[in-house]
Design an enzyme around this catalytic site. Structure first.
Site, PDB file in Angstrom:
ATOM      1  N   ASP A   2     -18.867  34.475  49.748  1.00  6.00           N
ATOM      2  CA  ASP A   2     -18.505  35.706  50.457  1.00  6.00           C
ATOM      3  C   ASP A   2     -19.208  35.692  51.818  1.00  6.00           C
ATOM      4  O   ASP A   2     -20.296  36.244  51.987  1.00  6.00           O
ATOM      5  CB  ASP A   2     -18.936  36.909  49.610  1.00  6.00           C
ATOM      6  CG  ASP A   2     -18.615  38.224  50.294  1.00  6.00           C
ATOM      7  OD1 ASP A   2     -17.631  38.270  51.050  1.00  6.00           O
ATOM      8  OD2 ASP A   2     -19.352  39.204  50.063  1.00  6.00           O
TER       9      ASP A   2
ATOM     10  N   GLN B  62     -22.770  44.096  59.713  1.00  8.05           N
ATOM     11  CA  GLN B  62     -22.987  44.870  58.479  1.00  8.05           C
ATOM     12  C   GLN B  62     -24.064  45.943  58.688  1.00  8.05           C
ATOM     13  O   GLN B  62     -23.929  47.083  58.240  1.00  8.05           O
ATOM     14  CB  GLN B  62     -23.407  43.898  57.365  1.00  8.05           C
ATOM     15  CG  GLN B  62     -23.584  44.535  55.991  1.00  8.05           C
ATOM     16  CD  GLN B  62     -23.951  43.490  54.933  1.00  8.05           C
ATOM     17  OE1 GLN B  62     -24.164  42.311  55.243  1.00  8.05           O
ATOM     18  NE2 GLN B  62     -24.030  43.921  53.693  1.00  8.05           N
TER      19      GLN B  62
ATOM     20  N   ASP C 110     -15.747  43.263  45.317  1.00  9.28           N
ATOM     21  CA  ASP C 110     -17.006  42.525  45.288  1.00  9.28           C
ATOM     22  C   ASP C 110     -18.116  43.438  44.799  1.00  9.28           C
ATOM     23  O   ASP C 110     -18.238  44.577  45.252  1.00  9.28           O
ATOM     24  CB  ASP C 110     -17.325  41.976  46.680  1.00  9.28           C
ATOM     25  CG  ASP C 110     -18.376  40.871  46.614  1.00  9.28           C
ATOM     26  OD1 ASP C 110     -18.543  40.267  45.539  1.00  9.28           O
ATOM     27  OD2 ASP C 110     -19.022  40.615  47.643  1.00  9.28           O
TER      28      ASP C 110
ATOM     29  N   GLU D  56     -31.825  36.145  52.752  1.00  5.62           N
ATOM     30  CA  GLU D  56     -32.983  36.145  51.859  1.00  5.62           C
ATOM     31  C   GLU D  56     -33.862  34.923  52.107  1.00  5.62           C
ATOM     32  O   GLU D  56     -35.087  35.028  52.150  1.00  5.62           O
ATOM     33  CB  GLU D  56     -32.528  36.143  50.398  1.00  5.62           C
ATOM     34  CG  GLU D  56     -31.917  37.442  49.937  1.00  5.62           C
ATOM     35  CD  GLU D  56     -31.262  37.272  48.582  1.00  5.62           C
ATOM     36  OE1 GLU D  56     -31.982  37.202  47.572  1.00  5.62           O
ATOM     37  OE2 GLU D  56     -30.024  37.197  48.516  1.00  5.62           O
TER      38      GLU D  56
ATOM     39  N   THR E 107     -13.326  35.121  52.573  1.00  6.50           N
ATOM     40  CA  THR E 107     -14.068  34.842  51.347  1.00  6.50           C
ATOM     41  C   THR E 107     -13.425  33.607  50.745  1.00  6.50           C
ATOM     42  O   THR E 107     -12.217  33.590  50.508  1.00  6.50           O
ATOM     43  CB  THR E 107     -13.979  36.031  50.371  1.00  6.50           C
ATOM     44  OG1 THR E 107     -14.617  37.160  50.972  1.00  6.50           O
ATOM     45  CG2 THR E 107     -14.653  35.719  49.052  1.00  6.50           C
TER      46      THR E 107
ATOM     47  N   ARG F  21     -24.194  39.632  59.109  1.00  4.59           N
ATOM     48  CA  ARG F  21     -25.298  40.563  58.834  1.00  4.59           C
ATOM     49  C   ARG F  21     -25.526  41.576  59.949  1.00  4.59           C
ATOM     50  O   ARG F  21     -25.913  42.724  59.672  1.00  4.59           O
ATOM     51  CB  ARG F  21     -26.591  39.780  58.598  1.00  4.59           C
ATOM     52  CG  ARG F  21     -26.538  38.825  57.440  1.00  4.59           C
ATOM     53  CD  ARG F  21     -26.293  39.532  56.138  1.00  4.59           C
ATOM     54  NE  ARG F  21     -26.276  38.591  55.017  1.00  4.59           N
ATOM     55  CZ  ARG F  21     -25.741  38.869  53.839  1.00  4.59           C
ATOM     56  NH1 ARG F  21     -25.167  40.043  53.616  1.00  4.59           N
ATOM     57  NH2 ARG F  21     -25.759  37.979  52.878  1.00  4.59           N
TER      58      ARG F  21
ATOM     59  N   GLU G 209     -22.787  33.887  50.956  1.00  4.46           N
ATOM     60  CA  GLU G 209     -23.259  34.518  49.726  1.00  4.46           C
ATOM     61  C   GLU G 209     -22.738  33.683  48.561  1.00  4.46           C
ATOM     62  O   GLU G 209     -21.523  33.523  48.393  1.00  4.46           O
ATOM     63  CB  GLU G 209     -22.783  35.978  49.619  1.00  4.46           C
ATOM     64  CG  GLU G 209     -23.458  36.870  50.655  1.00  4.46           C
ATOM     65  CD  GLU G 209     -23.280  38.360  50.409  1.00  4.46           C
ATOM     66  OE1 GLU G 209     -22.283  38.755  49.767  1.00  4.46           O
ATOM     67  OE2 GLU G 209     -24.149  39.133  50.868  1.00  4.46           O
TER      68      GLU G 209
ATOM     69  N   GLU H 143     -21.673  33.232  45.040  1.00  2.00           N
ATOM     70  CA  GLU H 143     -21.225  34.186  44.024  1.00  2.00           C
ATOM     71  C   GLU H 143     -20.388  33.484  42.955  1.00  2.00           C
ATOM     72  O   GLU H 143     -19.951  32.345  43.120  1.00  2.00           O
ATOM     73  CB  GLU H 143     -20.382  35.300  44.668  1.00  2.00           C
ATOM     74  CG  GLU H 143     -21.127  36.075  45.752  1.00  2.00           C
ATOM     75  CD  GLU H 143     -20.494  37.425  46.065  1.00  2.00           C
ATOM     76  OE1 GLU H 143     -19.722  37.938  45.225  1.00  2.00           O
ATOM     77  OE2 GLU H 143     -20.777  37.955  47.150  1.00  2.00           O
TER      78      GLU H 143
ATOM     79  N   HIS I 188     -31.279  39.608  44.152  1.00  2.00           N
ATOM     80  CA  HIS I 188     -30.640  39.773  45.467  1.00  2.00           C
ATOM     81  C   HIS I 188     -30.764  41.224  45.934  1.00  2.00           C
ATOM     82  O   HIS I 188     -31.082  41.487  47.096  1.00  2.00           O
ATOM     83  CB  HIS I 188     -29.169  39.370  45.412  1.00  2.00           C
ATOM     84  CG  HIS I 188     -28.411  39.712  46.661  1.00  2.00           C
ATOM     85  ND1 HIS I 188     -28.652  39.094  47.865  1.00  2.00           N
ATOM     86  CD2 HIS I 188     -27.433  40.631  46.898  1.00  2.00           C
ATOM     87  CE1 HIS I 188     -27.853  39.606  48.796  1.00  2.00           C
ATOM     88  NE2 HIS I 188     -27.107  40.546  48.238  1.00  2.00           N
TER      89      HIS I 188
ATOM     90  N   LYS J 130     -17.403  41.892  56.166  1.00  2.00           N
ATOM     91  CA  LYS J 130     -16.973  41.131  54.996  1.00  2.00           C
ATOM     92  C   LYS J 130     -15.481  40.829  55.038  1.00  2.00           C
ATOM     93  O   LYS J 130     -14.924  40.410  54.031  1.00  2.00           O
ATOM     94  CB  LYS J 130     -17.261  41.941  53.726  1.00  2.00           C
ATOM     95  CG  LYS J 130     -18.708  42.350  53.554  1.00  2.00           C
ATOM     96  CD  LYS J 130     -19.539  41.213  53.055  1.00  2.00           C
ATOM     97  CE  LYS J 130     -20.915  41.697  52.629  1.00  2.00           C
ATOM     98  NZ  LYS J 130     -21.669  40.597  52.000  1.00  2.00           N
TER      99      LYS J 130
END
Ligand code: CA
Length: 426
Positions: free
Chosen positions: A236, A243, A129, A366, A260, A240, A202, A204, A136, A256
């Site tokens: 994905d 992470q 990834d 975000e 996915t 948070r 996410e 993607e 972003h 992660k």
């Protein structure tokens, strides 16, 4: 746009006209996983078509009876182009009547999507990834480090990525369990093991590698383009809070590694030709090994809808692949440049795709600016991060006057976390 005689293939707003012909794997109540092509609201059974002798002499070598399109991808560009021409001829209104005028054969080879269950379209060899969306990276960096230091000094020179787990890639429709993990709040004395409290998406764009490289080989960007078969939508899922505590100094790991999701149909480069676009303006010149001799970016709309357990869907993201800073062949060329062996079935994620406005931001972190500003849902309620029972569905398409190519759906629903550690065997 070319018309087809297959049900649903000419529907305005449909994802799968005869100009698309994306590849996937499906099963039916009576028969196990095999390869197919999406056309209208049908799946064309490539294993049945091969057995019927309708796909030419070489089709027996392409592995369409297997649960993955890997052998066909490895067969290379001449095989891809030949089969695209042949399928177009068989399925277009003005093409050969060989299939169209044979009702028994149609009954056997054209299966209603309602009767087909999707599986992973290819055996995922490796999963990497990247972090190729500039906005972003800017937004994430601003939330974590403040706007002055948002982009790290390497970002505009290197397509930054990490090696993920192929075992965690799942097809659309697979439920995702909220992960347990170590977190540490800023004001806490130490870490604790909790169910993730900041579960995110996410949005993607995933590139699928068809042709392998030898260890120690490398690829130019132009060669890398030829090594790619096609693209999928990709969510994905990200934890948070996990992470934030784990990712310094080596990057994402458990945050992660719980799933996915990819869309079931691989849309080929050939189908996306009309949507190719040039590179964005560069912050600085790229090193020569990343130079692009042609247009390798795409103009494709990507959306995400969130559906809570009450069933009321809200559109939460509307963005576009043109917001990416590095193209898929640049990602592959960079991946291979040190000699890493690339394999048929490698999946390369773009990283979250965000544009300049809030609605175009491709993840909840975000959109809620780190959990500060809740996102209002259309039918009432709000979210900063995902709750148990929430479903998220990605869709994507390219649209020109009278010409639309879609990716289908990339969907997953959040299950509650496991309540204990250990004795988890089923
Ligand atoms: Ca990602």
């Amino acid at each position: 746009m070319q018309r087809s005689w297959v049900a649903g293939a000419n529907a305005p707003g449909g994802d799968f006209p005869v100009a698309n012909l994306p590849y996937g794997v499906f099963s039916t109540a009576g028969s196990g996983p095999r390869c197919g092509v999406a056309i209208g609201d049908r799946v064309l059974d490539l294993a049945a078509m091969t057995e019927a002798g309708l796909l030419g002499r070489d089709a027996g070598e392409w592995g369409f009876h297997e649960a993955g399109i890997n052998r066909f991808m490895a067969a290379g560009p001449a095989a891809w182009a030949w089969l695209r021409r042949r399928l177009t001829d068989l399925l277009a209104e003005d093409g050969t009547p060989e299939l169209r005028d044979d009702p028994a054969r149609c009954e056997q080879a054209l299966i209603s999507m309602d009767d087909a269950r999707n599986h992973l379209p290819f055996r995922v060899a490796g999963y990497t990834d990247f972090y190729a969306g500039r906005q972003h990276a800017l937004n994430s960096g601003s939330i974590l480090r403040g706007p002055a230091n948002a982009l790290t000094p390497n970002w505009s020179h290197i397509p930054i990525g990490y090696n993920g787990r192929a075992s965690t890639v799942v097809v659309s429709g697979t439920p995702l369990r909220r992960p347990m993990g170590q977190v540490r709040d800023d004001d806490a004395d130490g870490p604790e093991m909790v169910a993730c409290r900041r579960l995110d998406i996410e949005v993607e764009f995933g590139a699928v590698v068809a042709l392998p490289t030898e260890m120690g080989q490398n690829l130019s960007v132009a060669e890398a383009w030829e090594h790619l078969f096609g693209f999928v939508l990709m969510n994905d899922w990200s934890a948070r809070d996990i992470q934030r505590w784990e990712s310094v100094p080596l990057g994402p790991f458990q945050a992660k590694a719980f799933g996915t999701t990819i869309s079931p149909w691989v849309v080929t480069r050939a189908a996306l030709e009309p949507f190719r676009r040039g590179a964005p303006e560069r912050d600085n010149p790229l090193l020569p090994y990343l130079h692009e001799p042609a247009d390798y970016f795409f103009d494709l709309t990507l959306e995400a809808h969130l559906t809570p357990s009450n069933g009321n869907a809200s559109r939460i993201v509307s963005t576009n692949t043109r917001h990416l800073y590095y193209s898929a062949p640049q990602l592959l060329a960079h991946h291979a440049v040190g000699g890493c062996r690339m394999e048929t079935g490698d999946l390369l994620g773009s990283g979250t795709i965000s544009g300049p406005e809030r609605q175009t931001f491709g993840c909840l972190m975000e959109q809620s600016w780190g959990g500060r500003d809740p996102i209002r849902l259309e039918q009432g309620g709000s979210r900063t991060f995902l709750e148990d029972g929430d479903s998220v569905t990605l869709t994507g398409w390219g649209q020109l006057e009278g010409h639309r190519i879609g990716f289908g759906r990339c969907e997953g629903t959040i299950l509650p976390a496991l309540q204990q550690i250990g004795s988890g065997k089923r």
